[in-house]
Design a protein around this motif. Sequence first.
Motif, PDB file in Angstrom:
ATOM      1  N   ASP A 107       0.843  -1.193   0.000  1.00 27.20           N
ATOM      2  CA  ASP A 107       0.000   0.000   0.000  1.00 27.20           C
ATOM      3  C   ASP A 107       0.875   1.239   0.000  1.00 27.20           C
ATOM      4  OD1 ASP A 107      -1.808   2.049   0.327  1.00 27.20           O
ATOM      5  OD2 ASP A 107      -2.447   1.471   2.347  1.00 27.20           O
ATOM      6  N   LEU A 108       1.043   1.820  -1.170  1.00 25.77           N
ATOM      7  CA  LEU A 108       1.749   3.095  -1.303  1.00 25.77           C
ATOM      8  C   LEU A 108       0.840   4.128  -1.958  1.00 25.77           C
ATOM      9  CD1 LEU A 108       5.372   1.938  -2.204  1.00 25.77           C
ATOM     10  CD2 LEU A 108       4.562   2.903  -0.058  1.00 25.77           C
ATOM     11  N   GLY A 109      -0.431   4.087  -1.541  1.00 24.01           N
ATOM     12  CA  GLY A 109      -1.389   5.085  -1.988  1.00 24.01           C
ATOM     13  C   GLY A 109      -1.527   5.120  -3.497  1.00 24.01           C
TER      14      GLY A 109
ATOM     15  N   LYS B 202      -2.905  11.716  -0.634  1.00 30.21           N
ATOM     16  CA  LYS B 202      -3.397  11.216  -1.921  1.00 30.21           C
ATOM     17  C   LYS B 202      -2.495  11.623  -3.084  1.00 30.21           C
ATOM     18  CE  LYS B 202      -8.303  10.895  -0.711  1.00 30.21           C
ATOM     19  NZ  LYS B 202      -9.686  11.342  -1.037  1.00 30.21           N
ATOM     20  N   LEU B 203      -1.445  12.387  -2.784  1.00 34.35           N
ATOM     21  CA  LEU B 203      -0.489  12.821  -3.805  1.00 34.35           C
ATOM     22  C   LEU B 203       0.913  12.282  -3.523  1.00 34.35           C
ATOM     23  CD1 LEU B 203      -1.583  16.581  -3.982  1.00 34.35           C
ATOM     24  CD2 LEU B 203      -2.251  14.750  -5.558  1.00 34.35           C
ATOM     25  N   LEU B 204       1.040  11.384  -2.535  1.00 33.06           N
ATOM     26  CA  LEU B 204       2.337  10.900  -2.087  1.00 33.06           C
ATOM     27  C   LEU B 204       2.405   9.375  -2.096  1.00 33.06           C
ATOM     28  CD1 LEU B 204       2.785  13.267   1.004  1.00 33.06           C
ATOM     29  CD2 LEU B 204       4.014  13.434  -1.180  1.00 33.06           C
ATOM     30  N   PRO B 205       3.625   8.800  -2.167  1.00 38.38           N
ATOM     31  CA  PRO B 205       3.773   7.338  -2.173  1.00 38.38           C
ATOM     32  C   PRO B 205       3.797   6.776  -0.754  1.00 38.38           C
ATOM     33  CG  PRO B 205       5.914   8.342  -2.453  1.00 38.38           C
ATOM     34  CD  PRO B 205       4.920   9.482  -2.395  1.00 38.38           C
TER      35      PRO B 205
ATOM     36  N   TYR C 145      11.128   7.472  -3.102  1.00 38.87           N
ATOM     37  CA  TYR C 145      10.001   7.798  -2.225  1.00 38.87           C
ATOM     38  C   TYR C 145      10.351   8.995  -1.337  1.00 38.87           C
ATOM     39  CZ  TYR C 145       9.440   3.128  -3.971  1.00 38.87           C
ATOM     40  OH  TYR C 145       9.387   2.058  -4.822  1.00 38.87           O
ATOM     41  N   TYR C 146      11.523   8.949  -0.779  1.00 42.53           N
ATOM     42  CA  TYR C 146      12.057  10.048   0.043  1.00 42.53           C
ATOM     43  C   TYR C 146      11.950  11.390  -0.673  1.00 42.53           C
ATOM     44  CZ  TYR C 146      16.344  12.778   1.277  1.00 42.53           C
ATOM     45  OH  TYR C 146      17.277  13.753   1.552  1.00 42.53           O
ATOM     46  N   SER C 147      12.418  11.445  -1.898  1.00 43.64           N
ATOM     47  CA  SER C 147      12.474  12.719  -2.616  1.00 43.64           C
ATOM     48  C   SER C 147      11.086  13.302  -2.882  1.00 43.64           C
ATOM     49  CB  SER C 147      13.236  12.556  -3.934  1.00 43.64           C
ATOM     50  OG  SER C 147      12.580  11.649  -4.801  1.00 43.64           O
ATOM     51  N   GLU C 148      10.061  12.450  -2.935  1.00 43.53           N
ATOM     52  CA  GLU C 148       8.715  12.942  -3.164  1.00 43.53           C
ATOM     53  C   GLU C 148       8.214  13.820  -2.009  1.00 43.53           C
ATOM     54  OE1 GLU C 148       6.468  11.966  -6.184  1.00 43.53           O
ATOM     55  OE2 GLU C 148       8.623  12.172  -6.584  1.00 43.53           O
TER      56      GLU C 148
ATOM     57  N   TYR D 159       2.345   7.857 -10.738  1.00 45.13           N
ATOM     58  CA  TYR D 159       1.102   7.778  -9.986  1.00 45.13           C
ATOM     59  C   TYR D 159      -0.120   7.589 -10.876  1.00 45.13           C
ATOM     60  CZ  TYR D 159       3.858  10.044  -6.269  1.00 45.13           C
ATOM     61  OH  TYR D 159       4.810  10.363  -5.334  1.00 45.13           O
ATOM     62  N   ASP D 160      -1.175   7.106 -10.234  1.00 45.83           N
ATOM     63  CA  ASP D 160      -2.529   7.204 -10.758  1.00 45.83           C
ATOM     64  C   ASP D 160      -3.336   7.902  -9.662  1.00 45.83           C
ATOM     65  OD1 ASP D 160      -5.019   7.008 -11.826  1.00 45.83           O
ATOM     66  OD2 ASP D 160      -5.121   4.809 -11.811  1.00 45.83           O
TER      67      ASP D 160
END
Length: 420
Positions: free
Chosen positions: A14-16, A71-74, A220-223, A49-50
């Motif tokens: 689950d990474l959104g 909802k905009l992040l992993p 993921y960190y950089s997001e 993303y979707d």
Amino acid sequence: MTAALGTTSTKTLDLGPAVELVSKEEGHRQPLAPEFVSAEDFSPLEVAYDFGRVRREDIEAGPHNIWRYKKLLPVPSTVEETPNTEPGCTRLVRADRLAKELGLKRVWVKDDTGNPTHSFKDRVVAVALAAAREFGFEVLACPSTGNLANATAAAAARAGWRSVVLIPKSLERAKILTTAVYDGDLIAVDGNYDDVNRLATELAGEHPKWAFVNVNVRPYYSEGSKTLAYEVAEQLGWRIPPQIVVPIASGSQLTKVDKGFRELGQLGLVDASPYQVFGAQATGCSPVSTAFRNGHDVVQPVKPDTIARSLAIGNPADGPYVLDVVNRTGGAIEDVSDEEVVEGIRLLARTEGIFTETAGGVTVATAKKLVETGKLDPDAETVLLITGDGLKTLDAVENHIGPKATVPPSAAAVAKALGY
């Protein structure tokens, strides 16, 4: 190149809204995993993303931290329910007195000194930790120039994880102490940041349970840096500022601020208006500024020599992508001397009551230089990113400031010292 993987559990990952990783150079796609370089074209991997439907009102109803943008992040859909430092939602300060000094009509300061460990790094580490949980890692680790060390050690302590933090032994004492206080494994390395980073990459391959936030879980960190863009836009009434000045270390923050603005426009959360991104470096470590000035699309590594140690990355991983963003948006990159950095720190403190570390001094001084060279439009609204607290770099200013006078305890003596 692929880092050793964590052991994922049998539950569904689950990474959104994150759906896959994509290489920056040729767009090769692969499943979500703790990997940071594409095996196809050897370029960095980025999260794709979707998003589905995302509404302003849903964001505004969210928690007062970066998870309002989950909802905009992993990150997992339940990320706010796990122990974390809950960074974000730092203030955006209208800086009229600073604007007047700089010769700009309207300036806003995004003051990220209000995060849990007093820098923007709390944002990226929180996202990295959330992803690391999903991938089954058990240790949170990093190579750092200081702020990331603080954030990683604090996040691990909050989560009940072990931390392993590698730093150059020459790091500012304040940043060493504000990492060591969390009682993780802090290791000083006899070398500069680039040496430390190489060591971290080696260790990531040897320890499959260690999540190096800016190595094997770097995509993921950089997001997490996108949340700076989201917050600025939301705090401005859901609009993108025409000009923004961002300090450059690895370059990831600048590229992700741009990505955040673009995503907001694509989702219809803001009007997709044009904006310019400007980069700021210290002259003693200015490989990206040098490449920009010379019209190059590659960045030549340098040996850092500057008081702005948090920006002292001589071989910035995202340097070429910074050049792409700045050129595409019509911005520019400048660098400033250590003397100008100190004056930038003092200028921001004097005009707006905000005490920034050396990276913020670089940002303010660079904005001044960009105005003087005609690269910043004086009539366009401008945002400056202030990414860390001045208490972390007291050595930079200690020989430049102090009491105006020392007097005996009498009103007459005070009056005389004040020139009355």
